[in-house]
Design a protein around this motif. Structure first.
Motif, PDB file in Angstrom:
ATOM      1  N   ASP A 128      -0.331  -7.605  -6.091  1.00  0.00           N
ATOM      2  CA  ASP A 128      -0.270  -7.441  -7.546  1.00  0.00           C
ATOM      3  C   ASP A 128      -1.131  -6.271  -8.007  1.00  0.00           C
ATOM      4  OD1 ASP A 128       1.526  -9.487  -7.938  1.00  0.00           O
ATOM      5  OD2 ASP A 128       0.001 -10.973  -8.494  1.00  0.00           O
ATOM      6  N   VAL A 129      -2.291  -6.099  -7.417  1.00  0.00           N
ATOM      7  CA  VAL A 129      -3.158  -4.970  -7.769  1.00  0.00           C
ATOM      8  C   VAL A 129      -2.459  -3.654  -7.428  1.00  0.00           C
ATOM      9  CG1 VAL A 129      -5.321  -3.785  -7.219  1.00  0.00           C
ATOM     10  CG2 VAL A 129      -5.322  -6.256  -7.614  1.00  0.00           C
ATOM     11  N   HIS A 130      -1.883  -3.582  -6.225  1.00  0.00           N
ATOM     12  CA  HIS A 130      -1.158  -2.356  -5.842  1.00  0.00           C
ATOM     13  C   HIS A 130       0.031  -2.109  -6.779  1.00  0.00           C
ATOM     14  CE1 HIS A 130      -3.185  -0.980  -2.248  1.00  0.00           C
ATOM     15  NE2 HIS A 130      -3.259  -2.239  -1.819  1.00  0.00           N
ATOM     16  N   ARG A 131       0.691  -3.168  -7.184  1.00  0.00           N
ATOM     17  CA  ARG A 131       1.831  -3.036  -8.093  1.00  0.00           C
ATOM     18  C   ARG A 131       1.378  -2.447  -9.434  1.00  0.00           C
ATOM     19  NH1 ARG A 131       6.417  -6.177  -6.848  1.00  0.00           N
ATOM     20  NH2 ARG A 131       5.116  -7.755  -5.878  1.00  0.00           N
ATOM     21  N   LYS A 132       0.241  -2.910  -9.933  1.00  0.00           N
ATOM     22  CA  LYS A 132      -0.286  -2.408 -11.216  1.00  0.00           C
ATOM     23  C   LYS A 132      -0.766  -0.967 -11.098  1.00  0.00           C
ATOM     24  CE  LYS A 132      -1.410  -6.879 -13.103  1.00  0.00           C
ATOM     25  NZ  LYS A 132      -2.435  -7.857 -13.436  1.00  0.00           N
ATOM     26  N   ILE A 133      -1.392  -0.653  -9.979  1.00  0.00           N
ATOM     27  CA  ILE A 133      -1.877   0.708  -9.785  1.00  0.00           C
ATOM     28  C   ILE A 133      -0.719   1.695  -9.717  1.00  0.00           C
ATOM     29  CG2 ILE A 133      -2.995   2.255  -8.102  1.00  0.00           C
ATOM     30  CD1 ILE A 133      -4.893  -0.097  -7.468  1.00  0.00           C
ATOM     31  N   SER A 134       0.364   1.293  -9.065  1.00  0.00           N
ATOM     32  CA  SER A 134       1.487   2.222  -8.895  1.00  0.00           C
ATOM     33  C   SER A 134       2.357   2.338 -10.145  1.00  0.00           C
ATOM     34  CB  SER A 134       2.339   1.806  -7.696  1.00  0.00           C
ATOM     35  OG  SER A 134       3.101   0.674  -7.999  1.00  0.00           O
ATOM     36  N   LYS A 141       0.825  -1.215   0.000  1.00  0.00           N
ATOM     37  CA  LYS A 141       0.000   0.000   0.000  1.00  0.00           C
ATOM     38  C   LYS A 141       0.854   1.257   0.000  1.00  0.00           C
ATOM     39  CE  LYS A 141      -3.613   0.297   2.718  1.00  0.00           C
ATOM     40  NZ  LYS A 141      -4.520   0.138   3.882  1.00  0.00           N
ATOM     41  N   LYS A 174      -1.216 -12.008  -1.978  1.00  0.00           N
ATOM     42  CA  LYS A 174      -0.437 -11.953  -3.214  1.00  0.00           C
ATOM     43  C   LYS A 174      -1.219 -11.224  -4.304  1.00  0.00           C
ATOM     44  CE  LYS A 174       1.859 -16.351  -2.331  1.00  0.00           C
ATOM     45  NZ  LYS A 174       1.964 -17.746  -2.804  1.00  0.00           N
ATOM     46  N   GLU A 175      -2.495 -11.513  -4.387  1.00  0.00           N
ATOM     47  CA  GLU A 175      -3.335 -10.853  -5.394  1.00  0.00           C
ATOM     48  C   GLU A 175      -3.474  -9.358  -5.100  1.00  0.00           C
ATOM     49  OE1 GLU A 175      -4.406 -12.285  -8.202  1.00  0.00           O
ATOM     50  OE2 GLU A 175      -3.355 -14.090  -7.527  1.00  0.00           O
ATOM     51  N   ILE A 176      -3.649  -9.007  -3.850  1.00  0.00           N
ATOM     52  CA  ILE A 176      -3.775  -7.595  -3.460  1.00  0.00           C
ATOM     53  C   ILE A 176      -2.481  -6.847  -3.768  1.00  0.00           C
ATOM     54  CG2 ILE A 176      -4.021  -6.039  -1.480  1.00  0.00           C
ATOM     55  CD1 ILE A 176      -5.987  -8.158  -0.319  1.00  0.00           C
TER      56      ILE A 176
END
Length: 104
Positions: free
Chosen positions: A97-103, A31, A93-95
């Motif tokens: 990955d989502v944060h990684r894509k958003i950033s 986050k 792990k999925e969460i």
């Protein structure tokens, strides 16, 4: 409940709890954009799950060899911790990955 059985059950609870805590810390790190820490915490969670599985395997082996094990509320609780921690680590792990894509 003999000492060895109690140690295996407590190993399940402790290691599963550590895995869930590490997975939660991984989400917090993601986050804030600290993906190196998030990856390290997920790795720690997975290692704790391996240790928990070792405890579980020991119990399953004894039962498979014909040793009668008393199933107590503590035993059920330990299995619940393991399954919850596995699911939570997978979701973390999925969460991440989502944060990684958003950033990105």
């Amino acid at each position: 409940m003999d000492q060895e059985y109690l140690e295996a059950v407590m190993g399940l609870i402790i290691n599963s709890g550590n895995a869930k805590s590490d997975a939660m810390e991984a989400i917090y790190a993601a986050k804030t954009g600290n993906f190196d820490e998030a990856d390290a915490k997920i790795k720690a969670a997975e290692e704790a799950l391996v240790q928990a599985h070792h405890s579980q395997t020991g119990l399953l082996t004894k039962e498979a060899q014909g040793e009668k094990l008393d199933i107590t509320l503590l035993t059920v609780h330990s299995q619940d911790h393991l399954m919850t921690s596995i699911a939570f680590t997978d979701l973390a792990k999925e969460i991440i990955d989502v944060h990684r894509k958003i950033s990105a």
